[in-house]
Every structure is written in structure tokens, then in C-alpha cells.
Design an enzyme around this catalytic site. Structure first.
Site, PDB file in Angstrom:
ATOM      1  N   SER A 177       0.865  -1.180   0.000  1.00  0.00           N
ATOM      2  CA  SER A 177       0.000   0.000   0.000  1.00  0.00           C
ATOM      3  C   SER A 177       0.899   1.227   0.000  1.00  0.00           C
ATOM      4  CB  SER A 177      -0.846   0.012   1.279  1.00  0.00           C
ATOM      5  OG  SER A 177      -1.483   1.264   1.469  1.00  0.00           O
ATOM      6  N   TYR A 180      -1.868  -0.266  10.504  1.00  0.00           N
ATOM      7  CA  TYR A 180      -1.861  -0.633   9.085  1.00  0.00           C
ATOM      8  C   TYR A 180      -0.513  -0.260   8.469  1.00  0.00           C
ATOM      9  CZ  TYR A 180      -3.609  -0.894   4.236  1.00  0.00           C
ATOM     10  OH  TYR A 180      -3.816  -1.204   2.902  1.00  0.00           O
ATOM     11  N   LYS A 194       2.245  -2.580   6.604  1.00  0.00           N
ATOM     12  CA  LYS A 194       2.513  -2.395   5.168  1.00  0.00           C
ATOM     13  C   LYS A 194       3.974  -2.010   4.917  1.00  0.00           C
ATOM     14  CE  LYS A 194      -1.453  -3.599   3.426  1.00  0.00           C
ATOM     15  NZ  LYS A 194      -1.546  -4.743   2.499  1.00  0.00           N
TER      16      LYS A 194
HETATM   17  N1  LIG Z   1      -8.581  -0.540  -1.488  1.00  0.00           N
HETATM   18  C1  LIG Z   1      -7.532   0.253  -1.393  1.00  0.00           C
HETATM   19  O1  LIG Z   1      -7.617   1.478  -1.636  1.00  0.00           O
HETATM   20  C2  LIG Z   1      -6.188  -0.295  -1.001  1.00  0.00           C
HETATM   21  C3  LIG Z   1      -5.109   0.595  -0.941  1.00  0.00           C
HETATM   22  C4  LIG Z   1      -3.863   0.101  -0.603  1.00  0.00           C
HETATM   23  C5  LIG Z   1      -3.692  -1.258  -0.361  1.00  0.00           C
HETATM   24  N2  LIG Z   1      -4.756  -2.093  -0.413  1.00  0.00           N
HETATM   25  C6  LIG Z   1      -4.511  -3.508  -0.142  1.00  0.00           C
HETATM   26  O2  LIG Z   1      -5.144  -4.298  -1.116  1.00  0.00           O
HETATM   27  C7  LIG Z   1      -5.427  -5.611  -0.589  1.00  0.00           C
HETATM   28  C8  LIG Z   1      -6.862  -5.964  -0.902  1.00  0.00           C
HETATM   29  O3  LIG Z   1      -7.715  -5.079  -0.198  1.00  0.00           O
HETATM   30  P1  LIG Z   1      -9.126  -4.582  -0.743  1.00  0.00           P
HETATM   31  O4  LIG Z   1      -9.081  -3.110  -0.736  1.00  0.00           O
HETATM   32  O5  LIG Z   1      -9.506  -5.309  -1.966  1.00  0.00           O
HETATM   33  O6  LIG Z   1     -10.031  -4.999   0.524  1.00  0.00           O
HETATM   34  P2  LIG Z   1     -11.319  -5.923   0.714  1.00  0.00           P
HETATM   35  O7  LIG Z   1     -11.631  -5.815   2.166  1.00  0.00           O
HETATM   36  O8  LIG Z   1     -12.366  -5.566  -0.256  1.00  0.00           O
HETATM   37  O9  LIG Z   1     -10.764  -7.387   0.389  1.00  0.00           O
HETATM   38  C9  LIG Z   1      -9.884  -8.066   1.263  1.00  0.00           C
HETATM   39  C10 LIG Z   1     -10.240  -9.543   1.283  1.00  0.00           C
HETATM   40  O10 LIG Z   1      -9.308 -10.215   2.151  1.00  0.00           O
HETATM   41  C11 LIG Z   1     -10.027 -11.181   2.890  1.00  0.00           C
HETATM   42  N3  LIG Z   1      -9.304 -11.519   4.131  1.00  0.00           N
HETATM   43  C12 LIG Z   1      -9.255 -10.788   5.276  1.00  0.00           C
HETATM   44  N4  LIG Z   1      -8.556 -11.456   6.205  1.00  0.00           N
HETATM   45  C13 LIG Z   1      -8.162 -12.623   5.642  1.00  0.00           C
HETATM   46  C14 LIG Z   1      -7.423 -13.739   6.110  1.00  0.00           C
HETATM   47  N5  LIG Z   1      -6.975 -13.801   7.366  1.00  0.00           N
HETATM   48  N6  LIG Z   1      -7.189 -14.764   5.255  1.00  0.00           N
HETATM   49  C15 LIG Z   1      -7.667 -14.732   3.997  1.00  0.00           C
HETATM   50  N7  LIG Z   1      -8.398 -13.704   3.507  1.00  0.00           N
HETATM   51  C16 LIG Z   1      -8.622 -12.665   4.311  1.00  0.00           C
HETATM   52  C17 LIG Z   1     -11.380 -10.530   3.169  1.00  0.00           C
HETATM   53  O11 LIG Z   1     -12.377 -11.498   3.489  1.00  0.00           O
HETATM   54  C18 LIG Z   1     -11.638  -9.809   1.855  1.00  0.00           C
HETATM   55  O12 LIG Z   1     -12.389 -10.619   0.971  1.00  0.00           O
HETATM   56  C19 LIG Z   1      -5.119  -5.503   0.903  1.00  0.00           C
HETATM   57  O13 LIG Z   1      -3.842  -6.046   1.159  1.00  0.00           O
HETATM   58  C20 LIG Z   1      -5.101  -4.008   1.162  1.00  0.00           C
HETATM   59  O14 LIG Z   1      -4.316  -3.654   2.267  1.00  0.00           O
HETATM   60  C21 LIG Z   1      -5.999  -1.640  -0.726  1.00  0.00           C
END
Ligand SMILES: NC(=O)c1ccc[n+]([C@@H]2O[C@H](COP(=O)([O-])OP(=O)(O)OC[C@H]3O[C@@H](n4cnc5c(N)ncnc54)[C@H](O)[C@@H]3O)[C@@H](O)[C@H]2O)c1
Length: 277
Positions: free
Chosen positions: A149, A162, A166
């Protein structure tokens, strides 16, 4: 099985994606399936997984779902064993599962600290330790991508837990790059560093009792300004096709944050960006 079907079977690319039930992970599954890859979709939430996989399977894709908690080292190891027993190869591993956490550092309970670190750091480590030796024993090219991230580049008050996870994930990925280059040159490594992508990540933040406002703020930001997850997945595959290490959804946001951090370290500024006098 005909010879052609056997060739097809052995040459088919296999993608293993964690956190596949929602947001970015779900979009990566859809894109991988569109590209004809066999998708192994892992998530802690089986209902999310099934809802994600059903339309892909209906459209003819091969999607295997696995209810796996990435914080459980043995469960991730069993997943790797099952995938290798069945396909003998993984072309793409995306350690993508991640959770948000909001609150001042002193407001975070030890249980919440463990929860977020266990998913955001240990989860990636478990993927690496179970899959990378198998990928390294296979002479065919493959790639590991860890989702970090922009929170792993800069520092934000109220998002310390977080950010710590990260930053660790970023460091882990850079180390993995160097170690694979040294020992398993056929295993490429990339870091996927999104900024604002629409997903349910802030809806799942548990400490709403004292973070309702912060969670609502960030939910609103993602809804209003967030990139569509499908667009993030398009960028992801463009970058891995180009063999790149960095995969950024918002290069300008990344450059601003990374530039600030570089200045902070090089000029030894205070964390608020002011001169340290
Ligand atoms: N959305 C953003 O703007 C953003 C920005 C920076 C980084 N990220 C990163 O992107 C990745 C995906 O996030 P997202 O935004 O799609 O979020 P999201 O919450 O929509 O999806 C995350 C998924 O991970 C699953 N999950 C949670 N804990 C888990 C575990 N212990 N084992 C297996 N699965 C698990 C959840 O059930 C969910 O389906 C994450 O690593 C997040 O930190 C997202």
C-alpha cells in the site's frame, strides 16, 4: 485424455490469489480468468468466495475456491500442497489478503494489533514460505506479487497499525526480490502498491466504537475518489506482462508520498516534514 488436452493441462497458467473474495483480489481473479488462467481463489470468507467465483465459472473459467485463513501457516501450507498436487505448477502467486485498522496507537488493543499484523505481515510470510520453495524447484518461470500500500511508503496518524504492517510487507517484498534473484532466478517478484481503490476494506474495520468517524471518512474517500478495482487489475496485469517490479495504481500519489519520505530521511526532517531544529 488426448495429447492436446494433456498439453493444455500442463501449459495452462495457474494463478493463486489470496483475499480473493472482495475488492482488488476479486478483480484480479476476474482478470486472470479472462486471460485463460486457472484461478485458485483463497479467502477467509467462503461466502464472498462463492459469490465472486460463480459468474466466472458460469462464463467457463476454471476457478477453484479455498477457504483459507492466511494467518494460519499450516492452512497456507496445505493450500500450496493441494495446488502442487493438482497442477504441479503455479505461474502467479498474489499474496493480496489484507485488513485495515484505524485508531491512535494507544487505542489499539493487543488483540487488534495481532489481528492486523497477522494478516498483513504473517499472511504474506506464510505465502512465501509455502509457495516460493516449490516455485523455486520448478524451472518454469513464475512470479510472486505481494500487495502492500502507499501506507507502506509514508506515515499517517490514525493508521499506524496498518502502516507498520505495510512498511513490513514492503521490506519483505524487497528482500524476497533479492533472495529470489540470488537463488531462484526464474521466480520474479513484484510489489503491488495501490492507493485508493474501491473495495470494502474500511467496512471491515472492527474498532468502529472509537473510529466511526475515521472509517466513514475513508469509506467516503474510496467511494468518491477510488479507482475501480477492475481498472487496478488491468494495471496489475499490464505491469507484470512488462516484467516490472513496481505496480502502482496511482503513480502520482506514490511519487508524492515516496518523495516526502525520501526527503524526510535524506534531510533528517521531523515526521511532520518540518526541519528538525
Ligand atoms: N482498497 C484500497 O484502496 C487499497 C489501498 C492500498 C492497499 N490495499 C490492499 O489491497 C489488498 C486488498 O484489499 P481490498 O481493498 O480489496 O479490501 P477488501 O476488504 O475488499 O478485500 C480483502 C479480502 O481479504 C479477505 N481476508 C481478510 N482477512 C483474511 C485472512 N486472514 N485470510 C484470507 N483472507 C482474508 C477478506 O475477506 C476480503 O475478501 C489488501 O492487502 C489491502 O491492504 C488496498
Amino acid at each position: 485424455m488426448t495429447e492436446q488436452a494433456m498439453t493444455e493441462q500442463t501449459s495452462r497458467q495457474v494463478a493463486v490469489i489470496t483475499g480473493a473474495g472482495s475488492g482488488i483480489g476479486a478483480a484480479l481473479c476476474a482478470r486472470a480468468a479472462e486471460r485463460g488462467m486457472t484461478v485458485v481463489a483463497a479467502d477467509i470468507d467462503p461466502e464472498r468466495l462463492e459469490a465472486m467465483a460463480a459468474p466466472l465459472t458460469a462464463a467457463g473459467a476454471e476457478v477453484l475456491t479455498a477457504a483459507v485463513d492466511v494467518t494460519d501457516a499450516d492452512a497456507v501450507d496445505r493450500l500450496a500442497g493441494t495446488v502442487y498436487d493438482r497442477f504441479g505448477h503455479v505461474s502467479l502467486l498474489v499474496n493480496n489478503a489484507g485488513v485495515e485498522s484505524l485508531g491512535r496507537l494507544w487505542q489499539i488493543s493487543p488483540a487488534e494489533w495481532r489481528r492486523a499484523m497477522a494478516v498483513n505481515v504473517d499472511g504474506i510470510f506464510h505465502g512465501v514460505r509455502s509457495f516460493v520453495p516449490r516455485m523455486g524447484a520448478d524451472p518454469r518461470p513464475s512470479r510472486v506479487v505481494n500487495t502492500t500500500s502507499v501506507g507502506g511508503i509514508g506515515t499517517l496518524a490514525g493508521m499506524g497499525l496498518y502502516g507498520v504492517g505495510k512498511h513490513a510487507a514492503q521490506q519483505l517484498t524487497e528482500t524476497l526480490y533479492l533472495e529470489c534473484a540470488a537463488d531462484f532466478p526464474q521466480v520474479a517478484v513484484s510489489v503491488f502498491c495501490p492507493a485508493h481503490v474501491r473495495s470494502r476494506i474500511f467496512d471491515d474495520v472492527p474498532q468502529k466504537a472509537y473510529n466511526t468517524e475515521a472509517a466513514a471518512h475513508w469509506q467516503g474517500q474510496l467511494r468518491e475518489k477510488g479507482m475501480d478495482a477492475a481498472e487496478a487489475a488491468r494495471i496489475f496485469f499490464d505491469r507484470i506482462d512488462a516484467g516490472r517490479f513496481w505496480i502502482l495504481t496511482h503513480p502520482h500519489v506514490f511519487e508524492r508520498i515516496a518523495g516526502g519520505r525520501a526527503r524526510l530521511l535524506a534531510e533528517r526532517l521531523r515526521p511532520d516534514g518540518e526541519p528538525d531544529r
